[in-house]
Write a protein that holds these residues in place. Structure first.
Motif, PDB file in Angstrom:
ATOM      1  N   ARG A  83       0.862  -1.175   0.000  1.00 45.63           N
ATOM      2  CA  ARG A  83       0.000   0.000   0.000  1.00 45.63           C
ATOM      3  C   ARG A  83       0.895   1.220   0.000  1.00 45.63           C
ATOM      4  O   ARG A  83       1.940   1.234   0.659  1.00 45.63           O
ATOM      5  N   PHE A  88       0.913   5.464   0.347  1.00 47.74           N
ATOM      6  CA  PHE A  88       0.188   6.683   0.701  1.00 47.74           C
ATOM      7  C   PHE A  88       1.110   7.853   0.424  1.00 47.74           C
ATOM      8  O   PHE A  88       2.248   7.871   0.900  1.00 47.74           O
ATOM      9  N   ARG A 132       4.328   7.145   2.499  1.00 46.75           N
ATOM     10  CA  ARG A 132       4.465   5.925   3.291  1.00 46.75           C
ATOM     11  C   ARG A 132       4.239   4.730   2.376  1.00 46.75           C
ATOM     12  O   ARG A 132       3.298   4.706   1.592  1.00 46.75           O
ATOM     13  N   GLN A 168       3.889   0.540   2.473  1.00 47.55           N
ATOM     14  CA  GLN A 168       3.707  -0.628   3.336  1.00 47.55           C
ATOM     15  C   GLN A 168       3.775  -1.875   2.480  1.00 47.55           C
ATOM     16  O   GLN A 168       2.872  -2.115   1.671  1.00 47.55           O
ATOM     17  N   MET A 205       3.148  -5.525   2.241  1.00 47.35           N
ATOM     18  CA  MET A 205       2.322  -6.419   3.037  1.00 47.35           C
ATOM     19  C   MET A 205       2.770  -7.853   2.842  1.00 47.35           C
ATOM     20  O   MET A 205       2.480  -8.469   1.820  1.00 47.35           O
ATOM     21  N   GLU A 219       4.724  -7.019   8.021  1.00 49.66           N
ATOM     22  CA  GLU A 219       4.680  -5.839   7.199  1.00 49.66           C
ATOM     23  C   GLU A 219       6.002  -5.099   7.317  1.00 49.66           C
ATOM     24  O   GLU A 219       6.643  -5.095   8.362  1.00 49.66           O
ATOM     25  N   ASP A 274       7.480  -1.278   6.569  1.00 52.05           N
ATOM     26  CA  ASP A 274       6.992   0.074   6.332  1.00 52.05           C
ATOM     27  C   ASP A 274       8.144   1.023   6.069  1.00 52.05           C
ATOM     28  O   ASP A 274       9.172   0.944   6.733  1.00 52.05           O
ATOM     29  N   TYR A 311      10.420   0.389   9.199  1.00 53.22           N
ATOM     30  CA  TYR A 311       9.979  -0.482  10.283  1.00 53.22           C
ATOM     31  C   TYR A 311       9.703  -1.871   9.730  1.00 53.22           C
ATOM     32  O   TYR A 311       9.056  -2.022   8.697  1.00 53.22           O
ATOM     33  N   LEU A 334      -0.853   9.261   9.262  1.00 54.18           N
ATOM     34  CA  LEU A 334      -0.123   8.093   8.760  1.00 54.18           C
ATOM     35  C   LEU A 334       1.364   8.372   8.594  1.00 54.18           C
ATOM     36  O   LEU A 334       2.173   7.447   8.544  1.00 54.18           O
ATOM     37  N   PHE A 374       5.539   8.909  12.635  1.00 49.99           N
ATOM     38  CA  PHE A 374       5.973   7.600  13.110  1.00 49.99           C
ATOM     39  C   PHE A 374       6.842   7.743  14.344  1.00 49.99           C
ATOM     40  O   PHE A 374       7.818   8.487  14.344  1.00 49.99           O
ATOM     41  N   THR A 375       6.455   7.061  15.395  1.00 46.85           N
ATOM     42  CA  THR A 375       7.327   6.934  16.551  1.00 46.85           C
ATOM     43  C   THR A 375       7.577   5.458  16.733  1.00 46.85           C
ATOM     44  O   THR A 375       6.632   4.671  16.686  1.00 46.85           O
ATOM     45  N   PRO A 406       7.666   1.923  18.050  1.00 45.40           N
ATOM     46  CA  PRO A 406       6.884   1.368  19.153  1.00 45.40           C
ATOM     47  C   PRO A 406       7.778   0.932  20.311  1.00 45.40           C
ATOM     48  O   PRO A 406       8.959   0.607  20.111  1.00 45.40           O
TER      49      PRO A 406
END
Lengths: 358, 287
Positions: A95, A97, A105, A107, A109, A114, A116, A127, A247, A250-251, A253
């Motif tokens: 995907r 964006f 962004r 992604q 899949m 995933e 990113d 990520y 979207l 990004f931080t 996780p």
């Protein structure tokens, strides 16, 4: 008796109806769309004028280069040449964006995972959910960040790929407009670039151009002697509205392993999903021939260290006289024993004769 | 039971009979010791996972084991998702196979099918009620795994914002909501298998045979789904989208696999349902 038989009727009719529905569905998907005729120049002008700057969509990428299956990225493997090879076999869904010009962004899949890539102005993050790792890609400190990070994030969209092919259009290319098609639910003109040079492996490159906006929706590369497209990248779903700005924030996780990488001057954050020869770099790269049949030659010094020792790469290489080679239906790469690398959209024999001529 | 709650209807109006039949079917199903044993076994899966992770001294390496196993210690809410990933290929189809395979064949075997059909319900309605019972069990089984996983996760591990596959984090409330949607996805995933079980169940009077056949089919379908040589067949296998619920853990949610899965399962229900109707309505009920 007839009553008993009549009860089997729905069991016969329902599957029949389902088969019919599936068949008509696939026929409609392949049905041609009627659009006002346009010349190749008009379609080229549409691509050049396209105003689509923000969109979100799903991309389907398939490569049928006749290479052996390359195992997809294993956890812990950082993106690099090995993972780039992954995009030369099999199919991927991603995907994409794109917000305002500095935000994008991607992604990728994977099954239950995933990868990113988030580009937000000066910051870029990669990520990988498989090993819960985040990589902060930073522009080199002294240089102006706006120069090193491209003003328009380089996402591997059909548009980027199409522009790459269109930039290569010269007198040796026949540009025609084929039958209109339907891509991602939108009607599209099909622009076809056919090399006149008989020496190249490329039979044709077709670009699906949205009839409304001129936005390239798909790129398919046909190889000679192969019915299926050797490489294709196309939207299966596209929305031309600006995606949610959240979207692009990004931080990493909690609990993820974060590494920071300062990028080299040339930014290639994603393994580029492009099978065309490597872009010429200033380190003594020589290009022989012209147009589609041109051959790029890198001197040993310009070849990244550890290219041939990479297990994923050595897996697809075969020994030939004078070195090792990667042959596919679209691109050939010859790695000579002295370290030089030749590549081109040509059969291996032409690379070998070019190497011998040096 | 539920017949008491239904509105007074003119004599001969059948829906009341259907609802009471459904009520009695559900109460029989969920008062069975076997049903409870299966639900308890399913509930034990997340508990086993959580306890094993809690007791193990070595941390799980990222990317090893089932999805999110390495992140359970950081966030207990992942236990539910990990347990669902573990249960979907075998444990859930196993229990669904038992319930769906037993629907008609079990009654035939016990000699109660004749009495069920003496009521003015009709064979179609009985088939529908039996299928509805199997669907209710699908949902109960999935929710049991998810709820037991969430509970044991909350008890044993810290709870906090949940990391999605995309690397974004969502709050506890939204993660609960997504768990529920995932439970719904898996319930839908199992509808096709339930219909297959119902169909097989109409062909035999031996419930164990129907159960075994259903379970074997679910395994065969998954094996075929893993053979790359048969990739033209994959989109038509009822187990093809079983693990597609991972798409609900992306940001933003990708509903494509949910839709494709629902469509595929609906196709299986239509085909198996009509076949089951044809077989069952022509069946000689001898016992």
């Amino acid at each position: 008796m007839t009553r008993a038989k009549r009860r089997w009727l729905p069991a016969l009719l329902i599957p029949l109806a389902l088969v019919l529905a599936v068949l008509t569905g696939s026929v409609q998907a392949g049905a041609t769309v009627s659009l006002p005729p346009k010349t190749a120049d008009e379609v080229l002008a549409m691509i050049a004028r396209t105003q689509v700057r923000a969109f979100s969509g799903t991309l389907q990428q398939t490569a049928e280069l006749g290479l052996p299956d390359i195992p997809s990225s294993t956890p812990g493997v950082t993106p690099g040449a090995g993972t780039a090879l992954e995009f030369l076999a099999g199919s991927h869904t991603a995907r994409v964006f794109v917000g305002d010009p500095t935000k994008a962004r991607l992604q990728i899949m994977d099954a239950m995972a995933e990868r990113d890539l988030i580009v937000n102005g000066k910051d870029a993050w990669f990520y990988n959910s498989a090993d819960n790792s985040a990589t902060h890609l930073q522009a080199p400190k002294p240089g102006a960040p706006t120069e090193t990070l491209p003003s328009k994030p380089a996402m591997p969209t059909p548009e980027a790929l199409a522009n790459r092919f269109l930039a290569a259009v010269d007198a040796g290319t026949e540009v025609t407009v084929g039958e209109a098609s339907s891509v991602a639910g939108r009607s599209a003109y099909r622009l076809s670039l056919a090399p006149k040079d008989p020496g190249t492996l490329v039979a044709s490159v077709s670009i699906d151009v949205d009839s409304e906006t001129g936005f390239p929706l798909g790129v398919h590369v046909q190889a000679k002697n192969q019915a299926d497209p050797a490489y294709s990248l196309a939207f299966t779903d596209l929305s031309l509205t600006a995606p949610d700005p959240g979207l692009f924030q990004f931080t990493p996780p909690a609990g993820s392993t974060v590494t920071t990488k300062v990028l080299p001057a040339r930014l290639t954050p994603v393994p580029d999903a492009d099978s065309s020869p490597k872009a010429p770099s200033p380190h003594g790269t020589r290009v022989s021939g012209e147009g589609w049949g041109s051959i790029v030659m890198l001197p040993a010094a310009a070849v990244p260290a550890g290219l041939t020792s990479n297990p994923q790469i050595s897996q697809v290489l075969q020994s030939v006289s004078g070195g090792r080679a990667l042959t596919s239906s679209l691109v050939s790469v010859l790695i000579l024993d002295d370290g030089r690398v030749l590549a081109g959209l040509v059969p291996l024999e032409r690379l070998q004769s070019a190497a011998a001529a040096q | 039971m539920s017949a008491d709650t239904s509105k007074p209807l003119a004599p001969g109006v059948r829906p009341a009979v259907g609802w009471s039949l459904l009520g009695s079917e559900l109460s029989v199903l969920f008062r069975r010791l076997r049903t409870w044993a299966m639900l308890l076994a399913l509930a034990a899966v997340p508990i086993l996972i959580a306890v094993a992770v809690k007791l193990s001294s070595r941390p799980v390496a990222p990317g090893r084991g089932p999805l999110f196993l390495d992140r359970i210690t950081q966030n207990g809410l992942f236990v539910a998702v990990t347990a669902l990933v573990v249960c979907v290929p075998l444990f859930l189809p196993l229990t669904i196979g038992v319930v769906a395979g037993d629907t008609i064949a079990g009654e035939a075997n016990m000699g109660t099918l004749r009495y069920l059909l003496l009521a003015p319900a009709g064979r179609v309605r009985l088939l529908l009620v039996k299928y509805a019972g199997a669907v209710a069990f699908c949902f109960a089984a999935t929710v049991t795994v998810a709820a037991s996983g969430a509970l044991v996760g909350v008890v044993l591990f810290p709870v906090g914002p949940v990391t999605l596959l995309s690397g974004d984090t969502i709050g506890v409330g939204e993660s609960m909501l997504r768990s529920l949607v995932i439970a719904g996805y898996i319930t839908v995933s199992l509808l096709g298998l339930s219909a297959i079980g119902l169909l097989i169940s109409t062909f035999t009077d031996v419930p164990v045979g129907a159960m075994a056949a259903t379970i074997v089919l679910s395994v065969v379908s998954q094996v075929l789904d893993n053979l790359p040589q048969l990739d033209w067949l994959h989109p038509w296998l009822f187990s093809h989208h079983w693990l597609g619920f991972a798409d609900l853990l992306r940001q933003p949610i990708d509903w494509t696999s949910f839709g494709a899965n629902a469509l595929l399962q609906a196709g299986y229900i239509a085909v198996c349902g009509t076949l089951a109707y044809a077989k069952f309505s022509n069946k000689d009920i001898l016992s």
